[in-house]
Every structure is written in C-alpha cells, then in structure tokens.
Design a protein around this motif. Structure first.
Motif, PDB file in Angstrom:
ATOM      1  N   ASP A 292       0.566  -0.960  -0.018  1.00 15.67           N
ATOM      2  CA  ASP A 292       0.567  -0.010  -0.365  1.00 15.67           C
ATOM      3  C   ASP A 292       0.652   0.981   0.230  1.00 15.67           C
ATOM      4  OD1 ASP A 292      -2.729  -1.516  -0.289  1.00 15.67           O
ATOM      5  OD2 ASP A 292      -2.347  -1.850   2.180  1.00 15.67           O
ATOM      6  N   LYS A 293       1.971   1.049  -0.379  1.00 14.66           N
ATOM      7  CA  LYS A 293       3.041   2.049  -0.187  1.00 14.66           C
ATOM      8  C   LYS A 293       2.247   3.765  -1.531  1.00 14.66           C
ATOM      9  CE  LYS A 293       6.543   1.341  -1.636  1.00 14.66           C
ATOM     10  NZ  LYS A 293       8.347   1.257  -2.694  1.00 14.66           N
ATOM     11  N   GLU A 294       1.505   3.547  -1.992  1.00 15.95           N
ATOM     12  CA  GLU A 294       1.486   4.400  -2.859  1.00 15.95           C
ATOM     13  C   GLU A 294      -0.033   5.079  -1.874  1.00 15.95           C
ATOM     14  OE1 GLU A 294       2.092   5.789  -4.866  1.00 15.95           O
ATOM     15  OE2 GLU A 294       3.901   4.973  -5.182  1.00 15.95           O
ATOM     16  N   LEU A 295      -0.900   4.624  -1.025  1.00 16.78           N
ATOM     17  CA  LEU A 295      -1.550   5.415  -0.783  1.00 16.78           C
ATOM     18  C   LEU A 295      -1.036   5.839   0.753  1.00 16.78           C
ATOM     19  CD1 LEU A 295      -4.822   5.449  -0.061  1.00 16.78           C
ATOM     20  CD2 LEU A 295      -4.346   3.280   1.998  1.00 16.78           C
ATOM     21  N   TYR A 296      -0.456   4.550   1.049  1.00 10.45           N
ATOM     22  CA  TYR A 296       0.677   5.512   2.822  1.00 10.45           C
ATOM     23  C   TYR A 296       1.526   6.781   1.850  1.00 10.45           C
ATOM     24  CZ  TYR A 296       0.136   1.027   4.125  1.00 10.45           C
ATOM     25  OH  TYR A 296      -0.140   0.043   5.397  1.00 10.45           O
ATOM     26  N   LEU A 297       1.723   7.289   1.110  1.00  7.47           N
ATOM     27  CA  LEU A 297       2.396   8.297   0.485  1.00  7.47           C
ATOM     28  C   LEU A 297       1.010   9.427   0.116  1.00  7.47           C
ATOM     29  CD1 LEU A 297       4.612   6.760  -2.006  1.00  7.47           C
ATOM     30  CD2 LEU A 297       4.778   8.502   0.127  1.00  7.47           C
TER      31      LEU A 297
END
Length: 310
Positions: A292-297
């Motif tokens: 979920d890296k993009e969501l966390y960014l």
C-alpha cells in the motif's frame, strides 16, 4: 498388498503443492487447451505449461493427453477435477474475502499523546478516499528497536512518532515539528507567570518515562536542573503527568500541542523560563515493501498539508 506411504514423502508433496497449480489445472480441464486456459487466466501459455508440468510431477500422472487440437483428460485428471472442483472455488472465495477483510484494517503505532494529533487526520483521510477501514491504534512508549521490529515484520502498517535512525527497509517522512512548554497549575502558590531556574524556589518536577531518544532532550538540555530538582512523579503518559500537575505544586515540560489541547481540562498555565525548551521533529514511517505504499504516500501528503489544522 497394503503398502503404507512414507509420511515424510507425503509432507514433501504437500509443501510443493501450490494452490495456483490447481487453478491452472482447472482452466485447462474446462477449456481443453493450454492456449485457451492462458487466455482465460490472462497469462502466458508457457506459464500454464510449466504449472501443469509441476502438477504432473507431484501427482505422478500425465493428466492430459493430446487428442488432435484438444487435450483429453486422463482418468486421474478427471478424478482430481471432481475431487477439487467444489473445494477450490470455496477456498478461493474464502481467500478473496479474507484479503478484503485484511485490507479493511489499518494498524498504526504511535506514542499516546501523538495519537491525539494523528488519529483524526487518518480518519478524515480515509473518509475523503471513501475507504471503509477499521483503524487499530497501538501505543509505544518502549525502546525504539521494539516497534521497528514490529514494522519490519509487518505486524503494524504505519508508525508515527519522533525522528529516529532508519534502517534500509523503512521509509520515513517528516510531518512537522513541535516545541515544548514549562507548565504548572494555574493556582500554584508561588509561581505566577514565570519560573527562573537559579533564582526562584526550586520546585519538584515530573518526568516522562521513556526510552525514546528524542524525549531525552527534555532532560539533556537542562541536565543540571533535572539532576538537582526533586522528582514527584515519573510516568509514561502525559495524561498522568498533567493529572498530577493539576493537583500538586510540581512543574513539567510537555509538548505545546498537548498543552493547548488540554490546558483547560487540567487547569494548567505555561510559564516564561530561562530553562531551554526542547523541540522535536515528528515523522511517519512504513515498510518499503508495503503493498500500500502509494496509498501511504497519499496519506503522508494529506497529513502534512493538514497537520496544523486539527
């Protein structure tokens, strides 16, 4: 003759069996073709062929025999299909549902006082993205290596807190900073609006008890003061410290954001002082390998943009 199968051999076969092999097998069985199965599964024909070969080795049967343009199932393949056709769909359905349930849970870890700042921002972000998600908030007040280990092992999704040294697998983003203030209760018998160390009467102090390195600034910047002044309370919780201050003559150094939110609740006032007030950066951390890296960014950018508005 009844020959018992070696349990170790059976265990090895179970370890080698990949659920995906059965998915490929069912697609070939239903379509009668590797090419059509690949098209149905949206993958390459070699991928299907390799999966079939692995399953053949595990089962010990060719499974399919070419019959013109079609693949004809062997009796073993027909039995395998009959034995698994219902269970495979139920199992895949359960896994998909489990995946959705897991994705609807966000586990965060942060210091108790920091959760007051960050939890409403996470809630507002999830609402803005229309994400139906349960937030599970864990508190940390122990050594940094403990919650870094939990982050590495993906026992938590996000960590919010003060700046620490990062290892290669973690990503850290600065959200903002906070300063500290010296406080006492409003009706303190000796202190009006200032406390001058070395001139005023030495007051007892409260200390926050933590192994987090950034919190040590609250003592190290005023090392002589903390060594020479009597301590009336050590606690991990700022709520406990402020509750103690509200009914005692002690003083304490606390984050200014916490003071502004709870000064009326605990009947506190901030003081002018010659003691050096620490400040510290606040960060958001997650694992580089997170799916979920993009969501966390996106969450990081949202929190940073709205950090001073809550």
């Amino acid at each position: 003759m009844n020959i018992k199968k070696n349990p170790h051999t059976q265990l090895k076969k179970k370890k080698r069996l990949d659920l995906n092999l059965l998915v490929y097998f069912h697609a070939v069985y239903q379509t009668g073709s590797v090419k059509h199965a690949a098209s149905f599964l949206n993958c390459s024909s070699p991928n299907v062929s390799q999966s079939l070969q692995k399953l053949r080795e595990i089962i010990g049967d060719p499974l399919f025999i070419r019959d013109g343009q079609q693949l004809s199932a062997t009796t073993v393949a027909a039995r395998l299909y009959d034995e698994t056709k219902d269970n495979i769909h139920e199992l895949l359905y359960s896994i998909e549902n489990l995946s959705e349930k897991i994705q609807r849970k966000l586990v965060i870890e942060c210091m108790p006082y920091f959760s007051i700042k960050i939890t409403p921002l996470i809630t507002l972000f999830l609402q803005s993205k229309n994400i139906d998600c349960e937030i599970v908030q864990m508190s940390h007040t122990t050594v940094e290596s403990v919650f870094w280990e939990r982050l590495s092992l993906k026992k938590v999704d996000l960590v919010f807190g003060m700046k620490v040294d990062l290892e290669g697998s973690k990503m850290g983003y600065r959200l903002g900073s906070d300063t500290c203030v010296l406080v006492c209760r409003k009706n303190h018998p000796r202190i009006i609006d200032s406390y001058i160390y070395g001139f005023d009467v030495t007051e007892s102090i409260t200390k926050i008890h933590s192994d987090i390195s950034e919190l040590h600034k609250m003592r190290s910047l005023n090392n002589d003061y903390f060594q020479n002044s009597p301590c009336s309370l050590q606690a991990k919780s700022l709520l406990a410290i402020c509750s103690h201050i509200s009914v005692s003559d002690s003083i304490a150094i606390i984050p200014s954001s916490f003071y502004e939110k709870f000064k009326e609740v605990f009947n506190l006032k901030s003081l002018k002082t010659n003691l050096q007030m620490p400040d510290f950066d606040e960060y958001m951390y997650f694992n580089k390998a997170s799916s979920d890296k993009e969501l966390y960014l996106e969450l990081y950018r949202y929190v940073q943009d709205n950090y001073d508005k809550v």
